[in-house]
Design a protein around this motif. Structure first.
Motif, PDB file in Angstrom:
ATOM      1  N   ALA A 169       0.314  -1.086 -13.914  1.00 36.98           N
ATOM      2  CA  ALA A 169       1.477  -0.818 -14.293  1.00 36.98           C
ATOM      3  C   ALA A 169       1.712   0.544 -14.276  1.00 36.98           C
ATOM      4  N   GLY A 170       0.728   1.322 -14.581  1.00 39.03           N
ATOM      5  CA  GLY A 170       0.728   2.795 -14.697  1.00 39.03           C
ATOM      6  C   GLY A 170       0.742   3.493 -13.275  1.00 39.03           C
ATOM      7  N   GLY A 171       0.585   2.606 -12.104  1.00 38.12           N
ATOM      8  CA  GLY A 171       0.593   3.197 -10.740  1.00 38.12           C
ATOM      9  C   GLY A 171      -0.896   3.684 -10.496  1.00 38.12           C
ATOM     10  N   GLN A 172      -1.947   3.366 -11.339  1.00 34.82           N
ATOM     11  CA  GLN A 172      -3.339   4.123 -11.087  1.00 34.82           C
ATOM     12  C   GLN A 172      -4.377   3.092 -10.133  1.00 34.82           C
ATOM     13  N   LEU A 173      -3.820   1.843  -9.736  1.00 28.73           N
ATOM     14  CA  LEU A 173      -4.552   0.891  -8.828  1.00 28.73           C
ATOM     15  C   LEU A 173      -4.165   1.097  -7.185  1.00 28.73           C
ATOM     16  N   SER A 174      -3.232   2.080  -6.884  1.00 34.91           N
ATOM     17  CA  SER A 174      -3.259   2.028  -5.533  1.00 34.91           C
ATOM     18  C   SER A 174      -4.495   2.724  -4.891  1.00 34.91           C
ATOM     19  N   HIS A 175      -4.565   2.317  -3.661  1.00 33.07           N
ATOM     20  CA  HIS A 175      -5.663   3.319  -2.932  1.00 33.07           C
ATOM     21  C   HIS A 175      -5.661   4.855  -3.336  1.00 33.07           C
ATOM     22  N   GLY A 176      -4.428   5.276  -3.017  1.00 38.94           N
ATOM     23  CA  GLY A 176      -4.310   6.587  -3.156  1.00 38.94           C
ATOM     24  C   GLY A 176      -4.654   7.247  -4.369  1.00 38.94           C
ATOM     25  N   ALA A 177      -4.077   6.520  -5.339  1.00 41.63           N
ATOM     26  CA  ALA A 177      -4.438   6.953  -6.786  1.00 41.63           C
ATOM     27  C   ALA A 177      -5.922   6.820  -7.268  1.00 41.63           C
ATOM     28  N   LEU A 178      -6.511   5.643  -6.746  1.00 40.58           N
ATOM     29  CA  LEU A 178      -7.923   5.745  -7.104  1.00 40.58           C
ATOM     30  C   LEU A 178      -8.639   6.972  -6.151  1.00 40.58           C
ATOM     31  N   VAL A 179      -8.288   7.252  -4.962  1.00 36.63           N
ATOM     32  CA  VAL A 179      -9.067   8.483  -4.083  1.00 36.63           C
ATOM     33  C   VAL A 179      -8.725   9.802  -4.795  1.00 36.63           C
ATOM     34  N   PHE A 180      -7.212  10.050  -5.175  1.00 37.72           N
ATOM     35  CA  PHE A 180      -6.954  11.212  -5.915  1.00 37.72           C
ATOM     36  C   PHE A 180      -7.661  11.262  -7.357  1.00 37.72           C
TER      37      PHE A 180
END
Length: 479
Positions: A169-180
């Motif tokens: 919900a906080g946008g932290q599980l997209s692939h980009g968010a995890l790599v960032f």
């Protein structure tokens, strides 16, 4: 007036990307089949229209949405893992890897330098809720807990359901968010505070006009290092190259950066193939099932053509705007500065890296499996790349800019070559941040000395890369 001049300059610099050279099998490009195999092109989609449409260009895919098995290895899928971990393993700590990188790069760091994390920041991280235990069976999910689980595992799984839902919900599980997030975690041992910023950039689009996109920046001010989140939004590489070029220009003109590490944790496939696969995914959820359907629709014998079809479906069409960008970015975009383009090798146990990592202009990164704080072994899932670095398991620790704190999630971890590549991007940036860098680009060279793999003359079958640990690569290929 300055804004208009800058936009005019940017249009001139990136305009070449809209008319890439015609497809070739030239140096560094792996042909889709050897010369003695029957020609598979043109193939038809399942709907009997052309499958490989070269005009559609190439599209990025990452390990959360890639056709096939993704990063499934003893408890992980799509780069995420939920405990319990594989037998005898303990999740690694990004701080340990970060300390090792800081030792390899010589302090003091003087900057200004930048890391670009080019990835999908809008995609859904987990397609469906799933928990992966050592005795996993079909149907075991967080939403449908198997009765055989002990009460403590059931309680833990329910807690993980809530944590994953909150992160998503906080946008932290997209692939980009995890790599960032992992890139920022690797920089934590240096002890510098982060400041976040959002910048809206205008990117030229073909044939003319501008498209705005938001750039998220994490500034390590005392270090002189900026980490930029460049969102692909599932676009094709022509659009992504424009965004990368605009980001390089902005960071040079506004932040003063002249040296960059560009992290691409995705593979490339023809856009027409990805579109067709996604349209069929409800009925054909894996690359293997889709492949069989394509073979059947085209009347081809599966045993004869399966391997050639796999290569064809996963090989980008022709030359790509990214290759043009690599050759032009140093002089035209960053004022003679240096840019290292690096990619995740992929998680398919192949003896070569996925594109763009297979192209010699890019450094491909393969993964070691961190099985304990001091024990490292090659990860069984990893493709073979050029530089070998730890790829997990890493216990997830998510940064909350609102509270300026890191929150640990000890029962959730990340793993895969996507989390090995950021280690090289951090090293490259730190190396550039002092003079002289160990891995400076030789005069006249287009790429980093770490991109030591080449296929000139062209080859008809994939060649394995060298899979050298970073310490060995530095001693062999850098000053």
């Amino acid at each position: 007036m300055k804004r208009l001049l800058w936009l005019a300059l940017l249009v001139a610099l990136v305009s070449c990307r809209w008319d890439p050279p015609p497809p070739t099998g030239g140096s560094g490009l792996r042909p889709t089949q050897s010369l003695d195999e029957p020609n598979l092109q043109p193939l038809n989609k399942i709907e009997r229209v052309r499958l490989i449409d070269e005009r559609a260009g190439n599209c990025p895919i990452n390990e959360l949405k890639i056709p096939g098995e993704g990063a499934y290895v003893q408890g992980t899928i799509g780069g995420l893992a939920v405990s319990p971990y594989p037998l005898g393993t303990t999740p690694g700590d990004p701080l340990t890897t970060g300390n090792q990188l800081a030792k390899l790069a010589s302090a003091p760091f003087t900057g200004p330098v930048a890391i670009l994390v080019v990835d999908d920041f809008n995609g859904v991280g987990v397609r469906e809720p799933g928990v992966y235990f050592l005795d996993q069976r079909p149907g075991d999910t967080l939403a449908n807990l198997p009765a055989r689980l002990s009460p403590d595992l059931t309680t833990r799984a329910k807690q993980q359901t809530l944590e994953l839902a909150a992160l998503e919900a906080g946008g932290q599980l997209s692939h980009g968010a995890l790599v960032f997030n992992h890139t920022l975690a690797l920089l934590r041992p240096l002890g510098f505070d982060m400041a976040f910023d959002r910048v809206r950039l205008d990117v030229p689009v073909a044939p003319f006009g501008l498209e705005p996109f938001d750039l998220i920046l994490a500034d390590f001010r005392d270090l002189g290092l900026t980490v930029a989140a460049v969102d692909t939004e599932d676009f094709d590489t022509q659009v992504i190259v424009g965004r990368v070029a605009a980001t390089l220009q902005h960071l040079r003109l506004v932040r003063g950066a002249r040296h960059f590490a560009v992290n691409l944790s995705f593979g490339l496939v023809p856009c027409s193939v990805l579109e067709d696969f996604n349209a069929s995914r409800d009925r054909l959820p894996t690359l293997e099932a889709y492949q069989e359907e394509v073979l059947s629709a085209n009347g081809l014998d599966a045993n004869t053509f399966r391997d050639a079809l796999t290569s064809l479906l996963t090989t980008p069409v022709g030359s790509d705007p990214f290759v043009t960008l690599v050759k032009r970015s140093g002089e035209q975009l960053v004022g003679g500065g240096e840019v290292t383009y690096l990619t995740a090798a992929g998680n398919y146990r192949l003896d070569y890296a996925l594109y763009p990592g297979y192209w010699p202009e890019f450094v491909s990164v393969s993964a070691q499996a961190v099985s304990a704080p001091t024990a490292v072994k090659d990860a069984s899932y990893s493709n073979t790349g050029e530089v070998l670095l730890p790829g997990g398991f890493y216990a997830l620790s998510a940064f909350d800019p609102a509270s300026n704190t890191w929150r640990p999630y000890p029962q959730i971890s990340v793993a895969g070559t996507s989390f090995a590549a950021p280690a090289l991007s951090v090293f490259a940036a730190l190396d550039y941040a002092h003079a002289p860098p160990r891995c400076a680009r030789p005069p006249g060279a287009l790429t980093s000395p770490l991109a030591f793999f080449d296929t000139d003359p062209p080859v008809s079958t994939p060649l394995p890369k060298l899979n050298v640990p970073l310490e060995d690569a530095l001693s062999q290929y850098c000053s």
